[in-house]
Scaffold this motif. Structure first.
Motif, short mmCIF file in Angstrom:
data_model
loop_
_atom_site.label_atom_id
_atom_site.label_comp_id
_atom_site.label_asym_id
_atom_site.label_seq_id
_atom_site.Cartn_x
_atom_site.Cartn_y
_atom_site.Cartn_z
N UNK A 1 0.84 -1.20 0.00
CA UNK A 1 0.00 0.00 0.00
C UNK A 1 0.88 1.26 0.00
N UNK A 2 1.90 1.28 0.86
CA UNK A 2 2.80 2.44 0.92
C UNK A 2 3.48 2.68 -0.41
N UNK A 3 3.92 1.59 -1.03
CA UNK A 3 4.62 1.72 -2.30
C UNK A 3 3.68 2.16 -3.41
N UNK A 4 2.44 1.67 -3.38
CA UNK A 4 1.47 2.11 -4.38
C UNK A 4 1.26 3.62 -4.24
N UNK A 5 1.18 4.07 -3.00
CA UNK A 5 0.99 5.50 -2.77
C UNK A 5 2.20 6.29 -3.26
N UNK B 1 10.45 -3.53 2.91
CA UNK B 1 10.13 -2.30 2.19
C UNK B 1 10.71 -2.26 0.80
N UNK B 2 12.02 -2.61 0.69
CA UNK B 2 12.63 -2.52 -0.65
C UNK B 2 12.05 -3.60 -1.58
N UNK B 3 11.67 -4.74 -0.98
CA UNK B 3 11.05 -5.79 -1.78
C UNK B 3 9.70 -5.35 -2.32
N UNK C 1 5.83 -3.64 -6.42
CA UNK C 1 4.85 -2.67 -6.95
C UNK C 1 5.32 -2.15 -8.31
N UNK C 2 6.63 -1.99 -8.46
CA UNK C 2 7.18 -1.58 -9.76
C UNK C 2 6.78 -2.59 -10.83
N UNK C 3 6.88 -3.88 -10.49
CA UNK C 3 6.52 -4.94 -11.45
C UNK C 3 5.02 -4.95 -11.72
N UNK C 4 4.24 -4.76 -10.66
CA UNK C 4 2.78 -4.76 -10.83
C UNK C 4 2.33 -3.63 -11.74
#
Lengths: 266, 198
Positions: free
Chosen positions: A78-82, A241-243, A248-251
């Motif tokens: 969720x954090x990464x999507x944001x 976090x880094x994973x 999210x980058x891949x998604x």
């Protein structure tokens, strides 16, 4: 008797190859034919609470959910999507749940999206093509015109999805799903050996784990799936976090970027 | 394996858990009469469909428009005494009911209901609107049903027409998610059912 044994072996190999075909490094990001975001004006995307599952894969193939890992991964994703939503050139809002009757509506459409995703996955990503979904394209190769038949992303949730537009005020909705299963100690030991028994002529390579995910974008006016991306062997450990950043980058790979530099309204 | 695969496999569970790698689809042209389920049953669809190479039982056939978990026509023709409606995949622990040629039409909905309950391991199944009709000129029963599968919030609806001729069952069912798909494709399914000739 020989032929029976052969058949048994073939059967075994076959069912194992099915296990294998369920995991290849299949990546697929597709956009609906002819789709482009409107070039100007406000554009709102709502991202619903990501459906995240993290568990352990036992030797026998059982997938045991792990609540702590799942929650950690969900928060990280969720954090990464944001964080990565800024690049989308749109107003992006995140909604976990809707209230009252709309809560049921969201559950219903989550279920429908899941079913549609299953079909897209089978018939597009995995290439089990449906003739009614194919189109013939012409292209040039070596100076000669050629034709090829390709699968199209031609799936919809139907115009009833506009109820979600009413409920959220968004033009598009994004659904995100990830499922990870990590091999536990027993499974890792079996992996170290490399094979889990060679029976009736076929050997099974123990999978390291299951790491699948998909993301899809729905036009809330029409219900059409305008973009879909899935990967059967995703990288990045979403528990970290880094994973999660990598995941999210891949998604988001292949997300149809907007062709403008319109300032994002607040 | 997981919910994602589960979504796609939910309907497929009916048939066989281990077939996709060999599966293939063939185009069924609209307006062309076509034999189905390796039997004498002939139908004429009003639009193009996709026919699956996978046959759950010998005299059966599956068609879809968007994928079998979104719209599925299931044809069975000439099912004999002792045969099951779907693949009897778990016959030791959970055998499917066997067709009995002495059944009368009113027992057909119950036969299908108990078959699906066992095949999909679901208790959430209801049958409604049982009514007489015809199938290819034979007396038949029409009924509707709905069910959901554990782990999925999606409600599925269906409609089927079945007939027993000379002790053999002929049946066509149409199943789709209650949200959007069922209503969208119901008329197409009804047209196929009405087009049956033997």
């Amino acid at each position: 008797m020989v032929s029976m044994r052969l058949r048994a072996a073939l059967g075994a190999a076959l069912s194992m190859s099915l296990v294998a075909t369920a995991v290849p490094a299949h990546a697929g990001s597709m956009t609906r034919e002819g789709f482009a975001f409107p070039a100007d004006g406000d554009m709102k995307i709502v991202v619903f609470r990501p459906d995240v599952h993290v568990g352990s894969l036992k030797v026998g193939g059982m997938d045991e959910p792990n609540a702590e890992w799942t929650e950690q991964a969900r928060v990280n994703i969720q954090n990464q999507l944001q964080a990565q939503a800024e690049a989308l050139n749109a107003q992006v809002s995140f909604i976990d749940e809707l209230e009252g009757e709309n809560a049921e509506l969201l559950t219903e459409y989550r279920g429908l999206f899941e079913a549609v995703s299953g079909s897209v996955f089978q018939h597009v990503t995995q290439g089990d093509s449906l003739d009614t979904k194919k189109v013939t394209q012409t292209y040039e190769s070596g100076g000669k015109p050629r034709t090829r038949t390709v699968n199209t992303l031609d799936w919809t949730l139907g115009p009833g999805a506009a109820q979600l537009k009413e409920a959220t005020g968004a033009d598009y909705a994004m659904f995100v799903f990830t499922h990870d299963s990590y091999g536990d100690a027993g499974r890792k030991a079996a992996q170290a050996v490399g094979m889990l028994g060679c029976i009736i002529g076929a050997c099974v390579v123990v999978q390291a784990g299951v790491h699948v995910g998909y993301a899809g974008l729905v036009n809330l006016e029409t219900g059409n799936i305008v973009w879909f991306n899935t990967d059967m062997s995703m990288g990045g450990d979403p528990r970290k976090e880094d994973g999660a950043q990598k995941r999210v980058g891949q998604l988001m790979e292949g997300f149809p970027m907007r062709n403008t530099t319109v300032a994002i309204a607040d | 394996m997981n919910k994602f695969i589960g979504a796609s496999a939910a309907a497929a569970l009916f048939f066989s858990a281990a077939t996709p790698a060999l599966a293939g689809w063939k185009l069924i042209d609209n307006g062309e009469p076509v034999k189905v389920a390796k039997s004498a049953m002939v139908v004429t669809p009003g639009e193009d469909w996709n026919r699956w190479s996978v046959r759950p039982v010998k005299k059966s056939e599956i068609w879809t428009l968007d994928g079998i978990n979104l719209n599925e026509m299931y044809f069975v023709s000439g099912l004999k005494k002792g045969e099951t409606l779907y693949k009897d995949a778990n016959k030791k622990a959970q055998p499917l009911p066997k067709f009995d040629g002495s059944m009368d039409l009113t027992e057909v909905p119950e036969f299908m209901e108990s078959s699906i309950r066992l095949a999909l391991n679901t208790s959430a199944f209801t049958t409604t609107n049982v009514a007489p009709t015809t199938l290819g000129g034979h007396q038949a029963v029409r009924f509707e049903y709905e069910y959901s599968i554990d782990g999925s919030p999606l409600l599925r609806k269906g409609m089927a027409v079945g007939s027993i001729v000379n002790g053999e069952l002929h049946m066509i069912s149409y199943t789709a998610p209650a949200t959007y798909f069922y209503d969208r494709d119901l008329a197409k399914a009804e047209r196929i059912m009405a087009s049956v000739r033997f």
